[in-house]
Design a protein around this motif. Structure first.
Motif, PDB file in Angstrom:
ATOM      1  N   UNK A 135       0.837  -1.207   0.000  1.00  0.00           N
ATOM      2  CA  UNK A 135       0.000   0.000   0.000  1.00  0.00           C
ATOM      3  C   UNK A 135       0.871   1.256   0.000  1.00  0.00           C
ATOM      4  N   UNK A 136       1.941   1.235   0.776  1.00  0.00           N
ATOM      5  CA  UNK A 136       2.824   2.401   0.856  1.00  0.00           C
ATOM      6  C   UNK A 136       3.617   2.644  -0.433  1.00  0.00           C
ATOM      7  N   UNK A 137       3.805   1.576  -1.230  1.00  0.00           N
ATOM      8  CA  UNK A 137       4.678   1.677  -2.402  1.00  0.00           C
ATOM      9  C   UNK A 137       3.949   1.835  -3.724  1.00  0.00           C
ATOM     10  N   UNK A 138       2.682   1.439  -3.765  1.00  0.00           N
ATOM     11  CA  UNK A 138       1.961   1.384  -5.030  1.00  0.00           C
ATOM     12  C   UNK A 138       0.919   2.485  -5.169  1.00  0.00           C
ATOM     13  N   UNK A 139       0.630   2.824  -6.403  1.00  0.00           N
ATOM     14  CA  UNK A 139      -0.535   3.647  -6.700  1.00  0.00           C
ATOM     15  C   UNK A 139      -1.758   2.748  -6.923  1.00  0.00           C
TER      16      UNK A 139
END
Length: 323
Positions: A135-139
């Motif tokens: 979640x923190x890394x992806x759009x």
């Protein structure tokens, strides 16, 4: 019953009928056929995160999707937060799916022995780390597919944890990993999970016909249904379920004609997208004959054939004969 429109992230689907990701089943051609019959979202076969990072990425992604294949999701399997994050970033960049799903439900021993699939449910802290890291890394929106656990409170804990980590949807198969595909799907636990979290919950397991689909939606209150094994060789199931939920009436097609016509359409799509040589056509031809009169005789003949052309000719001729 009016079909709901399922929303995942910023994408609103036209309905809420989903095709499950299934190894050796949900190739591009099969997904397109299910989509033609009303599947609102389809998923690729699960992709091993470590293989995607360490092997030939282009080879793994070749023929995976097409501009006609929309909307679609990609399911990843792995046990390392770092590897899953790296693989998901590659998927996001190369494929641009509607959702990236993490397999936390597969009960196959070849998967669980590696600490993947349903084995992850035994390690809640890793589950949280995987989801939150994605979640923190992806759009792209992140979801998870899980199985229920032996005690309802354990299942609720995992569901709460996945929501807390930032997942935007959760699919729940109503069997434990130990059950594999035996026994019945526990709709009670799925309903409890739906009541526990605020993100969309999709019910999976034993969605096999019109009545089971209607009952699962009404009993659980879930936001969507995911059809798995019942769609194997039977993509028309999506049209049947959709028609029944919208009208209350059952379609009565000739199953023999329908399944052989669908198989021919499937072959045409396999050839069109250049993936015929990469699938086990003998196995899949047997799925398209399941439940038909004389299917045992047809399957025995299929087992003796070696090339796709012979299998296709047998299936075509079988449509015109009675066994």
């Amino acid at each position: 019953m009016k079909l709901k429109k399922l929303t995942i992230g910023s994408t609103e689907l036209p309905g809420n009928l989903l095709l499950a990701p299934m190894a050796d089943v949900t190739n591009l051609a099969f997904r397109l056929l299910c989509r033609q019959y009303g599947a609102d979202l389809t998923y690729t076969e699960m992709i091993n995160a470590d293989a995607l990072i360490n092997e030939n990425r282009k080879a793994l992604m070749k023929g995976l999707t097409d501009q006609e294949d929309w909307p679609f999701g990609v399911q990843l399997v792995g046990n390392s937060p770092e590897s899953l994050r790296e693989a998901a970033l590659l998927v996001e960049e190369e494929l641009r799916p509607v959702v990236i799903d993490v397999n936390m439900g597969c009960p196959a021993k070849c998967i669980t022995r590696a600490g993947c699939g349903s084995a992850l449910l035994k390690s809640p802290e890793i589950v949280h780390k995987i989801i939150s890291g994605l979640v923190d890394s992806l759009e792209t929106p992140v979801s998870a597919k899980v199985r229920i656990l032996g005690r309802e409170e354990e299942s609720l804990e995992i569901a709460r944890l996945i929501e807390d980590a930032g997942a935007l949807a959760l699919t729940v198969h109503g069997r434990t990993a130990e059950q594999m595909y035996s026994g019945s799907s526990d709709l009670g636990q799925i309903r409890a999970i739906k009541n526990e979290v605020s993100i969309p919950v999709i019910a999976n397991g034993d969605i096999r016909d019109e009545e089971s689909a209607e009952h699962a939606l009404e009993f659980t209150g879930c936001d969507g249904l995911m059809v798995g094994r019942a769609a194997m060789g039977n993509p028309f199931i999506f049209w049947r379920i959709r028609h029944y939920l919208e009208t209350g009436e059952k379609l009565e097609p000739d199953p023999r004609t329908r399944q052989f016509e669908d198989f021919e359409a499937y072959i045409n799509l396999l050839e069109e997208y250049g993936i015929l040589s990469s699938i086990n056509l003998r196995m899949q031809a047997q799925w398209f004959t399941k439940g038909l009169h004389g299917s045992r005789h047809i399957r025995e003949k299929i087992n003796g054939l070696k090339d796709a052309k012979s299998i296709i000719e047998l299936m075509k001729s079988s449509c015109r004969k009675e066994y």
